[in-house]
Design a protein around this motif. Structure first.
Motif, mmCIF file in Angstrom:
data_model
loop_
_atom_site.group_PDB
_atom_site.id
_atom_site.type_symbol
_atom_site.label_atom_id
_atom_site.label_comp_id
_atom_site.label_asym_id
_atom_site.label_seq_id
_atom_site.Cartn_x
_atom_site.Cartn_y
_atom_site.Cartn_z
ATOM 1 N N MET A 243 25.615 -10.534 26.422
ATOM 2 C CA MET A 243 27.040 -10.590 26.085
ATOM 3 C C MET A 243 27.561 -9.172 25.909
ATOM 4 S SD MET A 243 28.730 -12.686 22.925
ATOM 5 C CE MET A 243 30.495 -12.765 22.651
ATOM 6 N N ALA A 244 28.727 -8.889 26.489
ATOM 7 C CA ALA A 244 29.199 -7.512 26.532
ATOM 8 C C ALA A 244 29.543 -6.952 25.156
ATOM 9 C CB ALA A 244 30.415 -7.407 27.460
ATOM 10 N N LYS A 245 30.072 -7.783 24.265
ATOM 11 C CA LYS A 245 30.470 -7.298 22.935
ATOM 12 C C LYS A 245 30.199 -8.406 21.919
ATOM 13 C CE LYS A 245 32.764 -4.179 20.329
ATOM 14 N NZ LYS A 245 32.273 -2.809 20.083
ATOM 15 N N PRO A 246 28.931 -8.608 21.530
ATOM 16 C CA PRO A 246 28.623 -9.721 20.631
ATOM 17 C C PRO A 246 29.075 -9.505 19.197
ATOM 18 C CG PRO A 246 26.632 -8.491 21.154
ATOM 19 C CD PRO A 246 27.717 -7.933 22.022
ATOM 20 N N PHE A 247 29.273 -8.249 18.792
ATOM 21 C CA PHE A 247 29.677 -7.947 17.420
ATOM 22 C C PHE A 247 30.854 -6.977 17.454
ATOM 23 C CE2 PHE A 247 25.006 -8.491 17.428
ATOM 24 C CZ PHE A 247 24.924 -9.662 16.677
ATOM 25 N N ALA A 248 31.943 -7.338 16.776
ATOM 26 C CA ALA A 248 33.125 -6.472 16.769
ATOM 27 C C ALA A 248 32.817 -5.111 16.162
ATOM 28 C CB ALA A 248 34.263 -7.147 16.015
ATOM 29 N N GLU A 249 31.919 -5.082 15.176
ATOM 30 C CA GLU A 249 31.664 -3.854 14.423
ATOM 31 C C GLU A 249 30.566 -2.997 15.021
ATOM 32 O OE1 GLU A 249 29.158 -7.097 12.389
ATOM 33 O OE2 GLU A 249 30.977 -6.912 13.611
ATOM 34 N N HIS A 250 29.929 -3.472 16.081
ATOM 35 C CA HIS A 250 28.804 -2.737 16.657
ATOM 36 C C HIS A 250 29.043 -2.421 18.130
ATOM 37 C CE1 HIS A 250 26.469 -3.085 13.054
ATOM 38 N NE2 HIS A 250 26.415 -4.408 13.096
ATOM 39 N N SER A 251 28.143 -1.624 18.669
ATOM 40 C CA SER A 251 28.242 -1.164 20.049
ATOM 41 C C SER A 251 28.201 -2.329 21.025
ATOM 42 C CB SER A 251 27.073 -0.216 20.324
ATOM 43 O OG SER A 251 27.025 0.168 21.660
ATOM 44 N N GLY A 252 29.012 -2.227 22.085
ATOM 45 C CA GLY A 252 28.937 -3.185 23.171
ATOM 46 C C GLY A 252 27.779 -2.861 24.092
ATOM 47 N N SER A 253 27.517 -3.775 25.012
ATOM 48 C CA SER A 253 26.419 -3.608 25.960
ATOM 49 C C SER A 253 26.969 -3.390 27.357
ATOM 50 C CB SER A 253 25.499 -4.837 25.944
ATOM 51 O OG SER A 253 24.808 -4.928 24.718
ATOM 52 N N SER A 254 26.517 -2.314 27.979
ATOM 53 C CA SER A 254 27.070 -1.863 29.260
ATOM 54 C C SER A 254 26.081 -2.068 30.398
ATOM 55 C CB SER A 254 27.416 -0.368 29.179
ATOM 56 O OG SER A 254 28.311 -0.106 28.133
ATOM 57 N N ALA A 255 26.618 -1.968 31.606
ATOM 58 C CA ALA A 255 25.812 -1.882 32.830
ATOM 59 C C ALA A 255 26.328 -0.675 33.596
ATOM 60 C CB ALA A 255 25.931 -3.151 33.667
ATOM 61 N N HIS A 256 25.702 0.470 33.391
ATOM 62 C CA HIS A 256 26.126 1.709 34.061
ATOM 63 C C HIS A 256 25.461 1.807 35.430
ATOM 64 C CE1 HIS A 256 26.767 3.547 29.787
ATOM 65 N NE2 HIS A 256 27.767 2.773 30.159
ATOM 66 N N LEU A 257 26.214 2.275 36.409
ATOM 67 C CA LEU A 257 25.695 2.487 37.755
ATOM 68 C C LEU A 257 25.672 3.974 38.073
ATOM 69 C CD1 LEU A 257 27.575 -0.214 39.881
ATOM 70 C CD2 LEU A 257 25.385 -0.425 38.677
ATOM 71 N N HIS A 258 24.521 4.474 38.513
ATOM 72 C CA HIS A 258 24.402 5.842 39.014
ATOM 73 C C HIS A 258 24.326 5.752 40.539
ATOM 74 C CE1 HIS A 258 23.629 7.910 35.105
ATOM 75 N NE2 HIS A 258 23.383 6.649 34.768
ATOM 76 N N ILE A 259 25.301 6.334 41.201
ATOM 77 C CA ILE A 259 25.523 6.110 42.632
ATOM 78 C C ILE A 259 25.345 7.408 43.404
ATOM 79 C CG2 ILE A 259 27.211 5.354 44.366
ATOM 80 C CD1 ILE A 259 28.680 3.921 41.997
ATOM 81 N N SER A 260 24.588 7.356 44.500
ATOM 82 C CA SER A 260 24.559 8.475 45.439
ATOM 83 C C SER A 260 24.524 7.922 46.856
ATOM 84 C CB SER A 260 23.348 9.387 45.206
ATOM 85 O OG SER A 260 22.142 8.713 45.504
ATOM 86 N N LEU A 261 25.028 8.704 47.792
ATOM 87 C CA LEU A 261 24.995 8.347 49.208
ATOM 88 C C LEU A 261 24.011 9.255 49.939
ATOM 89 C CD1 LEU A 261 28.739 7.671 50.126
ATOM 90 C CD2 LEU A 261 27.025 6.117 49.154
ATOM 91 N N TRP A 262 23.439 8.724 51.017
ATOM 92 C CA TRP A 262 22.416 9.432 51.774
ATOM 93 C C TRP A 262 22.710 9.277 53.259
ATOM 94 C CZ3 TRP A 262 17.782 11.415 49.346
ATOM 95 C CH2 TRP A 262 17.825 11.310 47.923
ATOM 96 N N ARG A 263 22.372 10.320 54.026
ATOM 97 C CA ARG A 263 22.465 10.259 55.479
ATOM 98 C C ARG A 263 21.155 10.802 56.064
ATOM 99 N NH1 ARG A 263 26.656 10.494 59.475
ATOM 100 N NH2 ARG A 263 28.303 11.068 58.013
#
Length: 445
Positions: A243-263
Protein backbone atom coordinates in the motif's frame (compact mmCIF):
# COMPACT_ATOMS: atom_id res chain seq x y z
CA UNK A 1 18.02 -7.27 -26.33
CA UNK A 2 21.73 -7.70 -25.71
CA UNK A 3 23.75 -10.85 -26.33
CA UNK A 4 24.30 -11.15 -22.56
CA UNK A 5 20.56 -11.25 -21.91
CA UNK A 6 20.04 -13.72 -24.78
CA UNK A 7 22.64 -16.04 -23.24
CA UNK A 8 21.00 -15.78 -19.80
CA UNK A 9 17.56 -16.54 -21.23
CA UNK A 10 18.90 -19.54 -23.17
CA UNK A 11 20.60 -20.86 -20.05
CA UNK A 12 17.40 -20.62 -17.99
CA UNK A 13 15.35 -22.26 -20.72
CA UNK A 14 17.88 -25.09 -20.99
CA UNK A 15 17.77 -25.47 -17.21
CA UNK A 16 13.99 -25.81 -17.29
CA UNK A 17 14.09 -28.36 -20.12
CA UNK A 18 16.79 -30.40 -18.37
CA UNK A 19 14.82 -30.47 -15.11
CA UNK A 20 11.63 -31.47 -16.85
CA UNK A 21 13.46 -34.26 -18.69
CA UNK A 22 15.15 -35.40 -15.49
CA UNK A 23 11.93 -35.46 -13.50
CA UNK A 24 13.15 -33.13 -10.75
CA UNK A 25 10.16 -30.81 -11.16
CA UNK A 26 6.69 -31.98 -10.17
CA UNK A 27 4.79 -28.79 -10.94
CA UNK A 28 5.09 -25.46 -12.78
CA UNK A 29 3.40 -22.23 -11.77
CA UNK A 30 2.30 -20.42 -14.94
CA UNK A 31 2.05 -16.75 -13.96
CA UNK A 32 0.72 -13.52 -15.43
CA UNK A 33 -0.31 -10.11 -14.08
CA UNK A 34 -3.81 -8.70 -13.73
CA UNK A 35 -4.38 -4.97 -14.47
CA UNK A 36 -3.41 -3.71 -11.02
CA UNK A 37 -0.43 -6.02 -10.58
CA UNK A 38 -1.76 -8.97 -8.61
CA UNK A 39 -0.01 -12.30 -9.21
CA UNK A 40 -2.32 -14.51 -11.26
CA UNK A 41 -1.68 -17.99 -12.59
CA UNK A 42 -2.25 -21.73 -12.65
CA UNK A 43 -0.48 -24.71 -11.08
CA UNK A 44 0.29 -27.23 -13.83
CA UNK A 45 1.63 -30.80 -13.38
CA UNK A 46 5.13 -30.92 -14.79
CA UNK A 47 4.28 -33.86 -17.07
CA UNK A 48 1.65 -31.76 -18.86
CA UNK A 49 3.50 -28.48 -18.94
CA UNK A 50 5.79 -28.55 -21.97
CA UNK A 51 3.26 -29.88 -24.49
CA UNK A 52 0.73 -27.22 -23.56
CA UNK A 53 3.33 -24.45 -23.18
CA UNK A 54 4.54 -25.08 -26.74
CA UNK A 55 1.01 -25.54 -28.03
CA UNK A 56 -2.01 -23.40 -27.34
CA UNK A 57 -0.89 -22.24 -23.91
CA UNK A 58 -3.05 -22.24 -20.78
CA UNK A 59 -6.59 -20.92 -21.13
CA UNK A 60 -8.22 -18.60 -18.60
CA UNK A 61 -11.15 -16.20 -18.58
CA UNK A 62 -10.44 -12.79 -20.11
CA UNK A 63 -12.54 -11.16 -17.37
CA UNK A 64 -9.55 -11.47 -15.01
CA UNK A 65 -7.79 -8.87 -17.17
CA UNK A 66 -10.67 -6.46 -16.66
CA UNK A 67 -11.22 -6.33 -12.92
CA UNK A 68 -10.18 -3.90 -10.18
CA UNK A 69 -8.53 -4.20 -6.75
CA UNK A 70 -11.24 -6.34 -5.14
CA UNK A 71 -11.88 -8.47 -8.22
CA UNK A 72 -14.96 -6.62 -9.45
CA UNK A 73 -15.20 -7.09 -13.22
CA UNK A 74 -15.70 -3.74 -14.93
CA UNK A 75 -18.24 -4.11 -17.73
CA UNK A 76 -18.16 -1.81 -20.73
CA UNK A 77 -14.41 -1.86 -21.31
CA UNK A 78 -13.35 -1.48 -24.93
CA UNK A 79 -11.38 -4.71 -25.07
CA UNK A 80 -13.48 -7.04 -22.93
CA UNK A 81 -17.13 -6.88 -21.88
CA UNK A 82 -20.38 -8.87 -21.69
CA UNK A 83 -21.11 -8.16 -25.35
CA UNK A 84 -18.01 -10.16 -26.19
CA UNK A 85 -18.93 -12.91 -23.72
CA UNK A 86 -15.66 -12.80 -21.78
CA UNK A 87 -13.91 -15.49 -23.88
CA UNK A 88 -10.78 -17.43 -23.09
CA UNK A 89 -7.34 -15.96 -23.54
CA UNK A 90 -4.15 -18.00 -23.25
CA UNK A 91 -1.06 -17.71 -21.05
CA UNK A 92 1.97 -18.63 -23.15
CA UNK A 93 5.00 -19.16 -20.89
CA UNK A 94 8.22 -17.31 -21.61
CA UNK A 95 10.51 -20.24 -20.85
CA UNK A 96 13.47 -17.92 -20.36
CA UNK A 97 11.84 -16.58 -17.19
CA UNK A 98 12.06 -19.94 -15.39
CA UNK A 99 12.89 -19.87 -11.69
CA UNK A 100 12.60 -22.48 -8.99
CA UNK A 101 9.94 -21.53 -6.47
CA UNK A 102 11.94 -21.13 -3.23
CA UNK A 103 9.15 -21.97 -0.80
CA UNK A 104 7.84 -25.14 -2.51
CA UNK A 105 10.59 -27.62 -3.45
CA UNK A 106 10.22 -29.28 -6.83
CA UNK A 107 8.09 -26.46 -8.23
CA UNK A 108 9.07 -24.08 -11.04
CA UNK A 109 7.69 -20.65 -11.90
CA UNK A 110 7.46 -19.04 -15.35
CA UNK A 111 6.11 -15.66 -16.43
CA UNK A 112 3.71 -15.70 -19.37
CA UNK A 113 2.60 -13.52 -22.24
CA UNK A 114 -1.15 -13.47 -22.86
CA UNK A 115 -2.57 -14.05 -26.35
CA UNK A 116 -6.05 -14.22 -27.85
CA UNK A 117 -7.64 -17.01 -29.91
CA UNK A 118 -5.93 -15.70 -33.06
CA UNK A 119 -2.56 -15.77 -31.21
CA UNK A 120 -2.24 -11.98 -31.21
CA UNK A 121 -0.95 -10.36 -28.00
CA UNK A 122 -3.84 -9.41 -25.74
CA UNK A 123 -4.04 -5.64 -25.48
CA UNK A 124 -5.23 -6.15 -21.89
CA UNK A 125 -1.96 -7.83 -20.92
CA UNK A 126 0.30 -5.38 -19.02
CA UNK A 127 3.39 -7.27 -20.22
CA UNK A 128 2.24 -6.82 -23.82
CA UNK A 129 1.89 -3.07 -23.23
CA UNK A 130 5.52 -2.93 -22.09
CA UNK A 131 6.64 -5.01 -25.07
CA UNK A 132 4.89 -2.55 -27.40
CA UNK A 133 6.83 0.38 -25.93
CA UNK A 134 10.13 -1.53 -26.08
CA UNK A 135 9.50 -2.25 -29.76
CA UNK A 136 8.90 1.47 -30.35
CA UNK A 137 12.14 2.28 -28.54
CA UNK A 138 14.00 -0.35 -30.57
CA UNK A 139 12.74 1.36 -33.72
CA UNK A 140 14.63 4.44 -32.56
CA UNK A 141 17.77 2.34 -32.14
CA UNK A 142 17.78 1.92 -28.35
CA UNK A 143 17.23 -0.62 -25.61
CA UNK A 144 16.42 0.29 -22.01
CA UNK A 145 17.80 -0.88 -18.71
CA UNK A 146 15.88 -0.32 -15.50
CA UNK A 147 16.80 -0.55 -11.84
CA UNK A 148 13.79 -0.79 -9.52
CA UNK A 149 13.57 0.18 -5.85
CA UNK A 150 10.46 -1.14 -4.11
CA UNK A 151 9.45 -0.18 -0.57
CA UNK A 152 6.86 -1.94 1.58
CA UNK A 153 5.83 -2.53 5.18
CA UNK A 154 6.18 -5.72 7.22
CA UNK A 155 3.23 -5.66 9.64
CA UNK A 156 1.13 -7.75 11.97
CA UNK A 157 -1.79 -9.51 10.25
CA UNK A 158 -4.16 -6.79 11.50
CA UNK A 159 -2.04 -4.11 9.80
CA UNK A 160 -0.40 -2.74 12.94
CA UNK A 161 3.40 -2.38 13.22
CA UNK A 162 5.28 -5.06 15.14
CA UNK A 163 8.44 -2.94 15.21
CA UNK A 164 8.19 0.74 16.14
CA UNK A 165 11.55 2.31 15.26
CA UNK A 166 11.81 4.38 12.07
CA UNK A 167 15.52 4.80 11.49
CA UNK A 168 16.36 4.18 7.84
CA UNK A 169 19.51 2.14 7.09
CA UNK A 170 19.50 0.83 10.66
CA UNK A 171 21.08 -2.60 11.06
CA UNK A 172 19.51 -2.75 14.52
CA UNK A 173 16.05 -2.27 13.02
CA UNK A 174 16.83 -4.87 10.39
CA UNK A 175 17.78 -7.33 13.14
CA UNK A 176 14.50 -6.58 14.93
CA UNK A 177 12.63 -7.63 11.77
CA UNK A 178 14.22 -11.08 11.81
CA UNK A 179 13.60 -13.91 11.17
CA UNK A 180 11.22 -12.69 8.46
CA UNK A 181 13.76 -10.26 6.94
CA UNK A 182 16.50 -12.89 6.62
CA UNK A 183 14.05 -15.31 5.02
CA UNK A 184 12.97 -12.56 2.69
CA UNK A 185 16.59 -11.87 1.72
CA UNK A 186 17.27 -15.52 0.96
CA UNK A 187 14.03 -16.02 -0.94
CA UNK A 188 14.32 -12.90 -3.07
CA UNK A 189 17.97 -13.70 -3.76
CA UNK A 190 16.93 -17.03 -5.24
CA UNK A 191 13.79 -15.79 -7.04
CA UNK A 192 14.81 -12.36 -8.39
CA UNK A 193 17.95 -10.38 -9.24
CA UNK A 194 18.17 -8.93 -5.74
CA UNK A 195 20.81 -6.29 -5.05
CA UNK A 196 20.03 -5.64 -1.40
CA UNK A 197 17.56 -4.96 1.41
CA UNK A 198 17.59 -2.23 4.04
CA UNK A 199 15.33 -0.79 6.71
CA UNK A 200 13.41 2.30 5.60
CA UNK A 201 11.89 5.35 7.24
CA UNK A 202 8.76 3.78 8.70
CA UNK A 203 7.98 1.24 11.47
CA UNK A 204 8.64 -2.11 9.82
CA UNK A 205 9.23 -0.51 6.43
CA UNK A 206 11.91 -2.01 4.19
CA UNK A 207 13.38 -1.12 0.82
CA UNK A 208 14.41 -3.74 -1.71
CA UNK A 209 16.75 -2.95 -4.60
CA UNK A 210 16.76 -5.01 -7.77
CA UNK A 211 19.77 -5.31 -10.06
CA UNK A 212 19.85 -2.93 -13.00
CA UNK A 213 18.86 -5.03 -16.04
CA UNK A 214 16.87 -5.25 -19.26
CA UNK A 215 13.56 -3.39 -18.89
CA UNK A 216 11.28 -6.40 -19.39
CA UNK A 217 13.32 -8.51 -16.98
CA UNK A 218 13.23 -5.67 -14.43
CA UNK A 219 9.43 -5.60 -14.59
CA UNK A 220 9.28 -9.41 -14.30
CA UNK A 221 11.57 -9.29 -11.27
CA UNK A 222 9.42 -6.60 -9.65
CA UNK A 223 6.27 -8.67 -10.12
CA UNK A 224 8.03 -11.73 -8.66
CA UNK A 225 9.36 -9.68 -5.74
CA UNK A 226 5.86 -8.62 -4.70
CA UNK A 227 4.56 -12.18 -4.97
CA UNK A 228 7.46 -13.60 -2.97
CA UNK A 229 7.46 -10.91 -0.27
CA UNK A 230 3.78 -11.50 0.48
CA UNK A 231 4.31 -15.26 0.69
CA UNK A 232 7.37 -15.02 2.94
CA UNK A 233 5.53 -12.70 5.30
CA UNK A 234 2.46 -14.97 5.34
CA UNK A 235 4.57 -17.98 6.29
CA UNK A 236 5.87 -16.00 9.27
CA UNK A 237 2.41 -14.91 10.36
CA UNK A 238 3.01 -11.37 9.08
CA UNK A 239 1.67 -9.11 6.35
CA UNK A 240 3.78 -7.57 3.58
CA UNK A 241 1.87 -4.51 2.40
CA UNK A 242 2.71 -2.57 -0.75
CA UNK A 243 0.00 0.00 0.00
CA UNK A 244 1.44 3.34 -1.04
CA UNK A 245 0.58 5.25 2.15
CA UNK A 246 -0.67 2.92 4.91
CA UNK A 247 -0.07 5.42 7.72
CA UNK A 248 -0.77 9.16 7.50
CA UNK A 249 1.97 9.91 10.03
CA UNK A 250 4.67 7.74 8.48
CA UNK A 251 6.62 7.43 5.25
CA UNK A 252 4.87 6.22 2.13
CA UNK A 253 6.15 3.36 0.02
CA UNK A 254 7.58 4.14 -3.41
CA UNK A 255 8.60 2.36 -6.58
CA UNK A 256 11.54 4.32 -7.98
CA UNK A 257 12.79 3.62 -11.50
CA UNK A 258 16.41 4.15 -12.55
CA UNK A 259 16.39 4.43 -16.33
CA UNK A 260 19.16 4.36 -18.92
CA UNK A 261 19.19 3.84 -22.69
CA UNK A 262 21.74 1.81 -24.62
CA UNK A 263 22.77 1.51 -28.27
CA UNK A 264 24.81 -1.45 -29.52
CA UNK A 265 25.62 -2.45 -25.91
CA UNK A 266 27.02 1.01 -25.17
CA UNK A 267 25.50 3.49 -22.69
CA UNK A 268 23.66 6.26 -24.52
CA UNK A 269 23.32 8.71 -21.58
CA UNK A 270 27.07 9.37 -21.10
CA UNK A 271 27.64 12.92 -19.86
CA UNK A 272 29.09 15.64 -22.05
CA UNK A 273 31.14 18.47 -20.52
CA UNK A 274 29.82 17.66 -17.06
CA UNK A 275 26.16 17.71 -18.10
CA UNK A 276 23.45 15.66 -19.73
CA UNK A 277 23.99 14.78 -23.37
CA UNK A 278 21.38 15.51 -26.03
CA UNK A 279 19.61 12.18 -25.70
CA UNK A 280 19.36 12.43 -21.92
CA UNK A 281 17.97 15.94 -22.22
CA UNK A 282 15.33 14.77 -24.70
CA UNK A 283 14.39 11.93 -22.33
CA UNK A 284 14.13 14.28 -19.33
CA UNK A 285 12.04 16.73 -21.33
CA UNK A 286 9.68 13.92 -22.33
CA UNK A 287 9.29 12.76 -18.75
CA UNK A 288 8.57 16.29 -17.53
CA UNK A 289 6.14 17.13 -20.34
CA UNK A 290 4.11 13.97 -19.86
CA UNK A 291 4.57 13.36 -16.14
CA UNK A 292 1.08 14.58 -15.13
CA UNK A 293 -0.50 12.19 -17.64
CA UNK A 294 1.65 9.14 -16.86
CA UNK A 295 1.28 9.53 -13.09
CA UNK A 296 -1.81 7.29 -13.23
CA UNK A 297 0.22 4.29 -14.35
CA UNK A 298 2.41 4.45 -11.26
CA UNK A 299 -0.40 5.52 -8.93
CA UNK A 300 -3.61 3.67 -9.79
CA UNK A 301 -5.12 3.63 -6.30
CA UNK A 302 -6.97 6.30 -4.36
CA UNK A 303 -4.41 5.98 -1.58
CA UNK A 304 -1.36 6.52 -3.84
CA UNK A 305 -2.01 10.26 -4.01
CA UNK A 306 -1.47 10.61 -0.26
CA UNK A 307 2.27 10.28 -0.99
CA UNK A 308 2.57 13.53 -2.97
CA UNK A 309 3.17 15.92 -0.08
CA UNK A 310 6.08 18.31 0.67
CA UNK A 311 9.05 17.22 2.76
CA UNK A 312 8.10 13.55 2.47
CA UNK A 313 10.93 12.26 0.22
CA UNK A 314 8.17 11.67 -2.34
CA UNK A 315 7.77 14.32 -5.06
CA UNK A 316 4.91 16.78 -5.09
CA UNK A 317 5.59 18.74 -8.29
CA UNK A 318 6.86 18.32 -11.85
CA UNK A 319 10.54 19.18 -11.43
CA UNK A 320 13.98 17.85 -12.28
CA UNK A 321 17.35 18.27 -10.66
CA UNK A 322 20.69 16.56 -10.19
CA UNK A 323 20.88 14.16 -7.24
CA UNK A 324 18.11 16.00 -5.40
CA UNK A 325 15.40 13.97 -3.69
CA UNK A 326 12.85 16.79 -3.65
CA UNK A 327 12.53 16.49 -7.45
CA UNK A 328 10.27 14.14 -9.37
CA UNK A 329 13.00 13.40 -11.92
CA UNK A 330 16.56 13.04 -10.67
CA UNK A 331 19.51 13.07 -13.08
CA UNK A 332 22.46 11.05 -11.83
CA UNK A 333 25.69 11.83 -13.68
CA UNK A 334 28.37 9.29 -12.83
CA UNK A 335 32.03 9.02 -13.78
CA UNK A 336 31.22 5.60 -15.22
CA UNK A 337 28.93 6.21 -18.23
CA UNK A 338 27.34 2.81 -17.63
CA UNK A 339 26.00 4.07 -14.30
CA UNK A 340 24.68 7.43 -15.57
CA UNK A 341 20.90 7.34 -15.42
CA UNK A 342 17.63 9.14 -14.82
CA UNK A 343 15.50 8.35 -11.78
CA UNK A 344 11.71 8.70 -11.83
CA UNK A 345 10.38 9.02 -8.27
CA UNK A 346 6.60 9.33 -8.70
CA UNK A 347 5.58 5.65 -8.64
CA UNK A 348 3.91 4.11 -5.61
CA UNK A 349 4.84 0.61 -4.51
CA UNK A 350 1.33 -0.64 -5.26
CA UNK A 351 1.82 0.08 -8.98
CA UNK A 352 1.71 -2.66 -11.59
CA UNK A 353 5.41 -2.75 -12.56
CA UNK A 354 4.68 -3.42 -16.25
CA UNK A 355 2.48 -0.35 -16.57
CA UNK A 356 4.89 1.74 -14.47
CA UNK A 357 7.93 0.89 -16.62
CA UNK A 358 5.95 1.09 -19.88
CA UNK A 359 4.57 4.56 -19.15
CA UNK A 360 7.95 5.95 -18.09
CA UNK A 361 9.58 4.66 -21.27
CA UNK A 362 6.65 5.94 -23.33
CA UNK A 363 7.41 9.44 -22.04
CA UNK A 364 11.10 8.91 -22.85
CA UNK A 365 10.17 7.81 -26.39
CA UNK A 366 7.94 10.87 -26.76
CA UNK A 367 10.80 13.10 -25.66
CA UNK A 368 13.27 11.55 -28.10
CA UNK A 369 10.82 11.88 -30.97
CA UNK A 370 9.98 15.49 -30.09
CA UNK A 371 13.67 16.43 -29.57
CA UNK A 372 12.87 19.18 -27.09
CA UNK A 373 15.09 20.18 -24.19
CA UNK A 374 14.06 20.80 -20.60
CA UNK A 375 14.53 24.02 -18.71
CA UNK A 376 17.84 24.08 -16.79
CA UNK A 377 18.07 21.74 -13.81
CA UNK A 378 16.77 23.39 -10.65
CA UNK A 379 18.44 23.24 -7.25
CA UNK A 380 17.50 23.56 -3.60
CA UNK A 381 14.18 22.60 -2.06
CA UNK A 382 11.85 22.06 -5.04
CA UNK A 383 8.67 21.25 -3.15
CA UNK A 384 7.37 24.76 -3.79
CA UNK A 385 8.39 24.82 -7.46
CA UNK A 386 6.81 23.46 -10.61
CA UNK A 387 3.36 22.25 -11.59
CA UNK A 388 1.72 20.14 -8.87
CA UNK A 389 1.34 16.45 -9.57
CA UNK A 390 -2.27 15.27 -9.91
CA UNK A 391 -4.08 15.80 -6.65
CA UNK A 392 -6.29 12.72 -6.88
CA UNK A 393 -6.90 9.54 -8.80
CA UNK A 394 -9.82 11.18 -10.60
CA UNK A 395 -7.59 13.99 -11.89
CA UNK A 396 -4.90 11.52 -12.93
CA UNK A 397 -7.41 9.42 -14.91
CA UNK A 398 -8.60 12.51 -16.78
CA UNK A 399 -5.06 13.62 -17.60
CA UNK A 400 -3.99 10.16 -18.77
CA UNK A 401 -6.83 9.82 -21.24
CA UNK A 402 -6.26 13.27 -22.76
CA UNK A 403 -2.60 12.80 -23.67
CA UNK A 404 -2.80 11.68 -27.30
CA UNK A 405 0.97 11.18 -27.59
CA UNK A 406 1.21 8.78 -24.65
CA UNK A 407 -2.00 6.91 -25.49
CA UNK A 408 -0.73 6.32 -29.03
CA UNK A 409 2.59 4.91 -27.78
CA UNK A 410 1.02 2.72 -25.08
CA UNK A 411 -2.04 1.78 -27.15
CA UNK A 412 -5.26 3.81 -27.03
CA UNK A 413 -7.56 0.90 -26.15
CA UNK A 414 -5.17 -0.43 -23.52
CA UNK A 415 -4.98 3.00 -21.87
CA UNK A 416 -8.74 3.55 -22.04
CA UNK A 417 -9.47 0.27 -20.28
CA UNK A 418 -6.74 0.70 -17.65
CA UNK A 419 -8.11 4.19 -16.93
CA UNK A 420 -11.66 2.83 -16.66
CA UNK A 421 -10.52 0.17 -14.18
CA UNK A 422 -8.69 2.81 -12.14
CA UNK A 423 -11.73 5.11 -12.32
CA UNK A 424 -13.83 2.32 -10.78
CA UNK A 425 -11.55 2.57 -7.74
CA UNK A 426 -12.31 6.29 -7.52
CA UNK A 427 -16.06 5.69 -7.83
CA UNK A 428 -15.95 3.07 -5.07
CA UNK A 429 -14.15 5.56 -2.82
CA UNK A 430 -16.38 8.50 -3.73
CA UNK A 431 -19.48 6.52 -2.76
CA UNK A 432 -18.34 6.10 0.85
CA UNK A 433 -19.00 8.35 3.83
CA UNK A 434 -15.86 8.29 5.98
CA UNK A 435 -15.33 8.68 9.72
CA UNK A 436 -13.37 11.88 8.98
CA UNK A 437 -16.42 13.39 7.29
CA UNK A 438 -18.74 12.48 10.15
CA UNK A 439 -16.35 13.83 12.77
CA UNK A 440 -15.85 17.07 10.87
CA UNK A 441 -19.34 17.82 9.60
CA UNK A 442 -21.97 15.97 11.65
CA UNK A 443 -22.31 18.71 14.30
CA UNK A 444 -20.86 21.65 12.37
CA UNK A 445 -23.24 21.49 9.42
Amino acid sequence: MTRTVDAAISERERDLLDRLAGGTLREIEVAWSDPLGHAQGKRIPAAQFLHRARGSGFAFCEASLGWNADGTVIDGLRLTNWDGGYPDVFAVPDLGTFRELPWRPGVGHVVSDVVTHDRAPSLLDPRAVLRRVLDRLAGLGYTAKIGVELEFYLLNPDGTPFQEDIHAYSLENANALDPVLSDLYDTLGAFTRLEGIQSEYGPGQVETNLVYTDALEAADDSARLKYAAKEVARRHGKLASFMAKPFAEHSGSSAHLHISLWRDDEPAFAEVDGGENDLAQFAIAGLLEHLPSITLFGAHSVNAYRRFVPDSFAPATVTWSRDNRSAAVRSLLESDPRATRIELRTGGSDANPYWLVASALAAVVAGIEARRRPAPAAGGNLYGSGTPLPESLAVAVALATRDDTITEILGADSVADFAAIAHSEWLAFAGQVTDWERHRYLTTS
